[in-house]
Design a protein around this motif. Sequence first.
Motif, PDB file in Angstrom:
ATOM      1  N   MET A   1      49.083  94.617  97.088  1.00 22.09           N
ATOM      2  CA  MET A   1      48.025  93.659  97.311  1.00 22.09           C
ATOM      3  C   MET A   1      46.805  94.060  96.480  1.00 22.09           C
ATOM      4  N   LYS A   2      46.130  93.038  95.988  1.00 19.53           N
ATOM      5  CA  LYS A   2      44.917  93.256  95.212  1.00 19.53           C
ATOM      6  C   LYS A   2      43.794  92.436  95.844  1.00 19.53           C
ATOM      7  N   LYS A   3      42.606  93.016  95.861  1.00 19.56           N
ATOM      8  CA  LYS A   3      41.451  92.329  96.430  1.00 19.56           C
ATOM      9  C   LYS A   3      40.652  91.679  95.307  1.00 19.56           C
ATOM     10  N   ILE A   4      40.370  90.392  95.485  1.00 18.44           N
ATOM     11  CA  ILE A   4      39.507  89.649  94.563  1.00 18.44           C
ATOM     12  C   ILE A   4      38.295  89.207  95.370  1.00 18.44           C
ATOM     13  N   SER A   5      37.111  89.459  94.815  1.00 20.38           N
ATOM     14  CA  SER A   5      35.876  89.095  95.505  1.00 20.38           C
ATOM     15  C   SER A   5      35.176  87.979  94.759  1.00 20.38           C
ATOM     16  N   ILE A   6      34.594  87.069  95.517  1.00 21.20           N
ATOM     17  CA  ILE A   6      33.830  85.967  94.931  1.00 21.20           C
ATOM     18  C   ILE A   6      32.620  85.701  95.831  1.00 21.20           C
ATOM     19  N   THR A   7      31.484  85.442  95.188  1.00 18.33           N
ATOM     20  CA  THR A   7      30.259  85.202  95.929  1.00 18.33           C
ATOM     21  C   THR A   7      29.885  83.727  95.845  1.00 18.33           C
ATOM     22  N   ILE A   8      29.672  83.127  97.017  1.00 15.95           N
ATOM     23  CA  ILE A   8      29.311  81.713  97.110  1.00 15.95           C
ATOM     24  C   ILE A   8      28.076  81.604  98.000  1.00 15.95           C
ATOM     25  N   SER A   9      27.038  81.035  97.435  1.00 16.93           N
ATOM     26  CA  SER A   9      25.767  80.872  98.149  1.00 16.93           C
ATOM     27  C   SER A   9      25.293  82.177  98.783  1.00 16.93           C
ATOM     28  N   GLY A  10      25.407  83.245  98.026  1.00 18.94           N
ATOM     29  CA  GLY A  10      24.894  84.534  98.462  1.00 18.94           C
ATOM     30  C   GLY A  10      25.788  85.326  99.397  1.00 18.94           C
ATOM     31  N   LYS A  11      26.937  84.786  99.764  1.00 17.71           N
ATOM     32  CA  LYS A  11      27.862  85.500 100.644  1.00 17.71           C
ATOM     33  C   LYS A  11      29.128  85.840  99.869  1.00 17.71           C
ATOM     34  N   THR A  12      29.534  87.107  99.928  1.00 16.00           N
ATOM     35  CA  THR A  12      30.722  87.561  99.211  1.00 16.00           C
ATOM     36  C   THR A  12      31.953  87.456 100.101  1.00 16.00           C
ATOM     37  N   TYR A  13      33.008  86.886  99.547  1.00 22.37           N
ATOM     38  CA  TYR A  13      34.279  86.735 100.243  1.00 22.37           C
ATOM     39  C   TYR A  13      35.323  87.566  99.509  1.00 22.37           C
ATOM     40  N   ASP A  14      36.075  88.352 100.259  1.00 24.31           N
ATOM     41  CA  ASP A  14      37.160  89.147  99.701  1.00 24.31           C
ATOM     42  C   ASP A  14      38.479  88.468 100.032  1.00 24.31           C
ATOM     43  N   ILE A  15      39.304  88.329  99.004  1.00 26.13           N
ATOM     44  CA  ILE A  15      40.595  87.668  99.163  1.00 26.13           C
ATOM     45  C   ILE A  15      41.665  88.671  98.762  1.00 26.13           C
ATOM     46  N   ASN A  16      42.611  88.933  99.641  1.00 28.99           N
ATOM     47  CA  ASN A  16      43.726  89.818  99.334  1.00 28.99           C
ATOM     48  C   ASN A  16      44.931  88.970  98.944  1.00 28.99           C
ATOM     49  N   VAL A  17      45.424  89.214  97.732  1.00 31.36           N
ATOM     50  CA  VAL A  17      46.569  88.440  97.237  1.00 31.36           C
ATOM     51  C   VAL A  17      47.630  89.379  96.687  1.00 31.36           C
ATOM     52  N   ASP A  18      48.828  88.872  96.613  1.00 25.45           N
ATOM     53  CA  ASP A  18      49.947  89.611  96.064  1.00 25.45           C
ATOM     54  C   ASP A  18      49.658  89.994  94.609  1.00 25.45           C
ATOM     55  N   ASP A  19      50.061  91.183  94.219  1.00 24.21           N
ATOM     56  CA  ASP A  19      49.802  91.670  92.861  1.00 24.21           C
ATOM     57  C   ASP A  19      50.326  90.723  91.787  1.00 24.21           C
ATOM     58  N   ALA A  20      51.487  90.136  92.031  1.00 20.93           N
ATOM     59  CA  ALA A  20      52.085  89.239  91.040  1.00 20.93           C
ATOM     60  C   ALA A  20      51.240  87.988  90.819  1.00 20.93           C
ATOM     61  N   PHE A  21      50.503  87.571  91.832  1.00 18.00           N
ATOM     62  CA  PHE A  21      49.671  86.376  91.753  1.00 18.00           C
ATOM     63  C   PHE A  21      48.229  86.696  91.366  1.00 18.00           C
ATOM     64  N   ALA A  22      47.812  87.940  91.552  1.00 15.34           N
ATOM     65  CA  ALA A  22      46.413  88.328  91.394  1.00 15.34           C
ATOM     66  C   ALA A  22      45.858  88.048  90.001  1.00 15.34           C
ATOM     67  N   ASN A  23      46.560  88.427  88.961  1.00 20.76           N
ATOM     68  CA  ASN A  23      46.042  88.217  87.599  1.00 20.76           C
ATOM     69  C   ASN A  23      45.898  86.738  87.273  1.00 20.76           C
ATOM     70  N   LEU A  24      46.875  85.949  87.673  1.00 18.62           N
ATOM     71  CA  LEU A  24      46.807  84.507  87.447  1.00 18.62           C
ATOM     72  C   LEU A  24      45.611  83.907  88.177  1.00 18.62           C
ATOM     73  N   LEU A  25      45.436  84.276  89.433  1.00 20.62           N
ATOM     74  CA  LEU A  25      44.332  83.752  90.222  1.00 20.62           C
ATOM     75  C   LEU A  25      42.992  84.187  89.649  1.00 20.62           C
ATOM     76  N   GLU A  26      42.887  85.445  89.284  1.00 23.78           N
ATOM     77  CA  GLU A  26      41.631  85.951  88.737  1.00 23.78           C
ATOM     78  C   GLU A  26      41.251  85.221  87.452  1.00 23.78           C
ATOM     79  N   ASN A  27      42.222  84.992  86.583  1.00 25.96           N
ATOM     80  CA  ASN A  27      41.952  84.247  85.349  1.00 25.96           C
ATOM     81  C   ASN A  27      41.565  82.803  85.632  1.00 25.96           C
TER      82      ASN A  27
END
Length: 75
Positions: A1-27
Motif C-alpha cells: 500500500m502507498k499513501k497519497i496525500s492531497i490538500t483541499i481547502s486547507g485540509k489534507t486527506y491521506d489516501i491509501n491505495v494498492d501499489d500497482a494503482f498508486a503511480n497511475l493515480l498519482e500521475n
Amino acid sequence: MKKISITISGKTYDINVDDAFANLLENAIKEDLNIEGNNSVKTLLEAYLKKNYECFKLKKKLTELLKKFEKSSFQ
C-alpha cells in the motif's frame, strides 16, 4: 500500500491505495490538481467532471467497438 496525500481547502486527506494503482493515480492527480499544495473545491469539482467526461467518452467508444465486433462475428 502507498499513501497519497492531497490538500483541499486547507485540509489534507491521506489516501491509501494498492501499489500497482498508486503511480497511475498519482500521475492522474498531478494532471488536474496541485499534489504539493492547496486545491480549491472548485478545482476538485472541475477535475471530477473532467474524469467523468473521459469515462463517458471511453464507454461510448467501447460500446461502438463492441457493436462492430458483434456484427463482424455474426457474418
